[in-house]
Motif scaffolding. Structure first.
Motif, PDB file in Angstrom:
ATOM      1  N   THR A  48     -32.265  -4.285   9.567  1.00  0.00           N
ATOM      2  CA  THR A  48     -33.323  -3.404  10.050  1.00  0.00           C
ATOM      3  C   THR A  48     -32.834  -2.465  11.143  1.00  0.00           C
ATOM      4  N   TRP A  49     -31.713  -2.792  11.806  1.00  0.00           N
ATOM      5  CA  TRP A  49     -31.168  -1.907  12.833  1.00  0.00           C
ATOM      6  C   TRP A  49     -30.234  -0.845  12.248  1.00  0.00           C
ATOM      7  N   ASN A  50     -29.669  -1.100  11.085  1.00  0.00           N
ATOM      8  CA  ASN A  50     -28.742  -0.130  10.504  1.00  0.00           C
ATOM      9  C   ASN A  50     -28.661  -0.322   8.991  1.00  0.00           C
ATOM     10  N   PRO A  51     -29.673   0.130   8.233  1.00  0.00           N
ATOM     11  CA  PRO A  51     -29.677  -0.078   6.780  1.00  0.00           C
ATOM     12  C   PRO A  51     -28.447   0.476   6.069  1.00  0.00           C
ATOM     13  N   ASP A  52     -27.821   1.515   6.639  1.00  0.00           N
ATOM     14  CA  ASP A  52     -26.649   2.112   6.001  1.00  0.00           C
ATOM     15  C   ASP A  52     -25.354   1.373   6.321  1.00  0.00           C
ATOM     16  N   GLY A  53     -25.432   0.365   7.195  1.00  0.00           N
ATOM     17  CA  GLY A  53     -24.221  -0.330   7.584  1.00  0.00           C
ATOM     18  C   GLY A  53     -24.248  -1.822   7.309  1.00  0.00           C
ATOM     19  N   VAL A  54     -25.244  -2.275   6.539  1.00  0.00           N
ATOM     20  CA  VAL A  54     -25.409  -3.704   6.289  1.00  0.00           C
ATOM     21  C   VAL A  54     -25.672  -3.953   4.808  1.00  0.00           C
ATOM     22  N   ILE A  55     -24.982  -4.939   4.255  1.00  0.00           N
ATOM     23  CA  ILE A  55     -25.323  -5.483   2.948  1.00  0.00           C
ATOM     24  C   ILE A  55     -26.012  -6.813   3.200  1.00  0.00           C
ATOM     25  N   TYR A  56     -27.254  -6.915   2.744  1.00  0.00           N
ATOM     26  CA  TYR A  56     -28.080  -8.092   3.008  1.00  0.00           C
ATOM     27  C   TYR A  56     -28.163  -8.934   1.744  1.00  0.00           C
ATOM     28  N   LEU A  57     -27.873 -10.238   1.870  1.00  0.00           N
ATOM     29  CA  LEU A  57     -27.927 -11.149   0.738  1.00  0.00           C
ATOM     30  C   LEU A  57     -29.104 -12.102   0.888  1.00  0.00           C
ATOM     31  N   GLY A  58     -29.852 -12.265  -0.196  1.00  0.00           N
ATOM     32  CA  GLY A  58     -30.979 -13.196  -0.214  1.00  0.00           C
ATOM     33  C   GLY A  58     -30.890 -14.113  -1.411  1.00  0.00           C
ATOM     34  N   SER A  59     -31.689 -15.171  -1.385  1.00  0.00           N
ATOM     35  CA  SER A  59     -31.626 -16.174  -2.446  1.00  0.00           C
ATOM     36  C   SER A  59     -32.955 -16.896  -2.561  1.00  0.00           C
ATOM     37  N   PHE A  60     -33.273 -17.347  -3.770  1.00  0.00           N
ATOM     38  CA  PHE A  60     -34.427 -18.212  -3.986  1.00  0.00           C
ATOM     39  C   PHE A  60     -34.029 -19.687  -4.031  1.00  0.00           C
ATOM     40  N   SER A  61     -32.758 -19.997  -3.818  1.00  0.00           N
ATOM     41  CA  SER A  61     -32.286 -21.370  -3.974  1.00  0.00           C
ATOM     42  C   SER A  61     -32.851 -22.309  -2.923  1.00  0.00           C
ATOM     43  N   LYS A  62     -33.045 -21.828  -1.690  1.00  0.00           N
ATOM     44  CA  LYS A  62     -33.503 -22.710  -0.621  1.00  0.00           C
ATOM     45  C   LYS A  62     -35.021 -22.683  -0.444  1.00  0.00           C
ATOM     46  N   THR A  63     -35.665 -21.600  -0.822  1.00  0.00           N
ATOM     47  CA  THR A  63     -37.111 -21.495  -0.638  1.00  0.00           C
ATOM     48  C   THR A  63     -37.887 -21.727  -1.925  1.00  0.00           C
ATOM     49  N   PHE A  64     -37.193 -21.870  -3.057  1.00  0.00           N
ATOM     50  CA  PHE A  64     -37.856 -22.140  -4.327  1.00  0.00           C
ATOM     51  C   PHE A  64     -37.064 -23.192  -5.086  1.00  0.00           C
ATOM     52  N   ALA A  65     -36.146 -22.793  -5.957  1.00  0.00           N
ATOM     53  CA  ALA A  65     -35.398 -23.770  -6.746  1.00  0.00           C
ATOM     54  C   ALA A  65     -34.020 -23.221  -7.079  1.00  0.00           C
ATOM     55  N   PRO A  66     -32.949 -23.964  -6.764  1.00  0.00           N
ATOM     56  CA  PRO A  66     -31.597 -23.471  -7.025  1.00  0.00           C
ATOM     57  C   PRO A  66     -31.249 -23.410  -8.506  1.00  0.00           C
ATOM     58  N   GLY A  67     -31.948 -24.178  -9.335  1.00  0.00           N
ATOM     59  CA  GLY A  67     -31.600 -24.212 -10.754  1.00  0.00           C
ATOM     60  C   GLY A  67     -31.829 -22.907 -11.486  1.00  0.00           C
ATOM     61  N   TYR A  68     -32.688 -22.041 -10.952  1.00  0.00           N
ATOM     62  CA  TYR A  68     -32.886 -20.738 -11.587  1.00  0.00           C
ATOM     63  C   TYR A  68     -31.682 -19.818 -11.388  1.00  0.00           C
ATOM     64  N   ARG A  69     -30.886 -20.083 -10.349  1.00  0.00           N
ATOM     65  CA  ARG A  69     -29.695 -19.298 -10.046  1.00  0.00           C
ATOM     66  C   ARG A  69     -30.018 -17.804  -9.936  1.00  0.00           C
ATOM     67  N   VAL A  70     -30.912 -17.473  -9.035  1.00  0.00           N
ATOM     68  CA  VAL A  70     -31.290 -16.078  -8.821  1.00  0.00           C
ATOM     69  C   VAL A  70     -31.178 -15.756  -7.334  1.00  0.00           C
ATOM     70  N   GLY A  71     -30.376 -14.748  -7.039  1.00  0.00           N
ATOM     71  CA  GLY A  71     -30.259 -14.217  -5.692  1.00  0.00           C
ATOM     72  C   GLY A  71     -30.225 -12.704  -5.776  1.00  0.00           C
ATOM     73  N   TRP A  72     -29.962 -12.051  -4.653  1.00  0.00           N
ATOM     74  CA  TRP A  72     -29.924 -10.590  -4.678  1.00  0.00           C
ATOM     75  C   TRP A  72     -29.100 -10.033  -3.519  1.00  0.00           C
ATOM     76  N   ALA A  73     -28.696  -8.783  -3.687  1.00  0.00           N
ATOM     77  CA  ALA A  73     -28.029  -8.024  -2.635  1.00  0.00           C
ATOM     78  C   ALA A  73     -28.803  -6.731  -2.415  1.00  0.00           C
ATOM     79  N   LEU A  74     -29.140  -6.455  -1.172  1.00  0.00           N
ATOM     80  CA  LEU A  74     -29.717  -5.172  -0.775  1.00  0.00           C
ATOM     81  C   LEU A  74     -28.618  -4.411  -0.053  1.00  0.00           C
ATOM     82  N   ALA A  75     -28.247  -3.254  -0.573  1.00  0.00           N
ATOM     83  CA  ALA A  75     -27.092  -2.534  -0.040  1.00  0.00           C
ATOM     84  C   ALA A  75     -27.392  -1.041   0.077  1.00  0.00           C
ATOM     85  N   PRO A  76     -26.599  -0.316   0.883  1.00  0.00           N
ATOM     86  CA  PRO A  76     -26.681   1.145   0.853  1.00  0.00           C
ATOM     87  C   PRO A  76     -26.530   1.640  -0.577  1.00  0.00           C
TER      88      PRO A  76
END
Length: 444
Positions: free
Chosen positions: A249-277
């Motif tokens: 949030t301080w520098n969207p053009d300088g950060v690649i942010y990784l998220g995942s549903f493995s810890k807050t939902f279920a790891p067996g679905y194997r779904v995550g994401w990258a938010l990048a410039p």
């Protein structure tokens, strides 16, 4: 590195030619394959999964609270009504309906982004892999916290990175140490490709990067022209419901942010994401297509429907309370059975980072612990440079509270036996500090 691996190949090939046949295909492997090794967490699984062993090792989420009937009906309905769509190939960037829902998920922590800048991956582990693939050449340098997530270190090792650690304390990554490290590497002619960080409820350190330090870390990296790889699987698992603003949030053009549903939902679905410039996203999509053609379509659409039709934030609230109870059980057991150690008391996430008494070696002690029917992860797993012998990671996420208590009791017996040996013979090695400063137990 190339010269060493060439010598190693000649030695093993000579042995194979002499009839030992260690691996007849050894000479065919790429140099980067020679640096791969099984992580210390994975190598414990065969022992830790035995029912008589109390495993405080694995970071598996407890998913007993999942709405299984809802998910079963959802899967059946998707196949009945949308089978030809959800069982087909999809986009290398991921399904737009899930990417739109991920925008809502990230908004909880304060991120405002565009759907076109999200790439769906096979868990955030694959996101780590493709980000490293597109940014790093063999031998180039990255910086990472000391300690750091073992799965990330495995990826960096596979791509032959030079990993330089930066110390943490109870408030997370230390800005001054980061600045000094980046300046030193620049003077040595070693440009840094990115900073890898887990700012929220760190694995394995359990600490959270303070609000005051977050803009400082971003400013330092911006000044040194260093990209930030922000890995955030635990950000919504603050025990008091707290979330921290991502570095993104301080520098969207300088950060690649990784998220995942493995810890807050279920790891067996194997779904995550990258938010990048945006320009980086284009390359991530190409790397994703090369690696897997497209991420699991059935899993993506199932999760998007779950997010749209179920009280997912309510379920995360239940998880927070469950993990808080288990954290409390861990802390109480440590106070009762291991007062000679020191540790952090995490405010979220899955892990407690324990410092052993002087003279004990967590890695050398591990076989004795498993014989005593308790498992943990040695601190050595979380460093690229040989540190960590004086620490161990305990996971409180999966075992119920009574098993956590019993596991720490068994571990205490091992520690006490080791201390007796040190007192008697004085032969246990003393290793360098890990760089993570945690308060003593009587100061927590």
């Amino acid at each position: 590195m190339a010269q060493i691996s060439s010598i190693a190949k000649k030695v093993v090939n000579a042995a194979a030619g002499a009839g030992t046949r260690l691996d007849p295909w050894f000479g065919s492997y790429a140099d980067r394959a020679l640096g791969m090794k099984q992580s210390e967490t994975r190598s414990l699984f065969a022992v830790a999964n035995r029912p008589e062993v109390v495993s405080l090792a694995g970071g598996m989420p407890n998913i007993t609270g999942l709405p299984l009937e809802f998910l079963a009906d959802l899967s059946a309905r998707l196949i009945r009504e949308r089978g030809p769509q959800v069982l087909q190939y999809g986009s290398g960037q991921g399904e737009e309906e899930l990417r739109e829902m991920i925008l809502e998920v990230m908004r909880v922590e304060g991120i405002r982004a565009h759907v076109d800048d999200i790439t769906i991956t096979t868990g955030s582990q694959q996101a780590l892999d493709i980000v490293t693939q597109i940014l790093l050449n063999p031998g180039e340098t990255i910086v990472a916290e000391a300690p750091s997530y073992v799965g990330a270190l495995g990826v960096f090792r596979a791509y032959q990175a030079n990993v330089v650690h930066v110390p943490m304390d109870a408030d997370g990554l230390i800005p001054q140490a980061l600045d000094q490290t980046l300046e030193k590497l620049a003077k040595e002619g070693k440009p840094v490709k990115f900073l890898y960080t887990v700012p929220n409820f760190h694995n394995p350190g359990g600490v959270c990067l303070s609000l005051e330090r977050r803009p400082q870390i971003v400013e330092i990296c911006k000044r040194h022209h260093v990209l930030i790889l922000e890995d955030n699987p635990y950000g919504m698992l603050g025990f008091a419901g707290q979330t921290m603003p991502p570095l993104q949030t301080w520098n969207p053009d300088g950060v690649i942010y990784l998220g995942s549903f493995s810890k807050t939902f279920a790891p067996g679905y194997r779904v995550g994401w990258a938010l990048a410039p945006h320009a980086v996203t284009q390359r991530l999509v190409l790397a994703n297509e090369n690696a897997c053609l497209c991420p699991t379509k059935m899993g993506q659409i199932s999760i998007s429907q779950y997010l749209r039709n179920f009280d997912w934030m309510g379920l995360i609230g239940e998880y927070r309370q469950m993990y808080r109870q288990r954290r409390d059980a861990m802390n109480a057991a440590l106070e009762k059975y291991l007062p000679m150690c020191s540790w952090n008391v995490p405010e979220g996430g899955f892990y407690t980072w324990v410092e052993l008494p002087k003279g004990l070696d967590a890695k050398a002690m591990l076989p004795r612990a498993t014989t005593n029917l308790v498992a943990y992860v040695s601190g050595t797993a979380f460093f690229a440079d040989g540190q960590g012998h004086d620490h161990l990671r305990l996971s409180f996420c999966y075992p119920p509270p009574e098993r956590i208590t019993e596991g720490v009791r068994r571990l205490a017996g091992v520690v006490e036996s080791e201390l007796e040996l040190v007192e008697m013979f004085g032969t246990a090695p003393v290793h360098q500090s890990t760089g993570v400063e945690v308060p003593r137990a009587n100061q927590i």
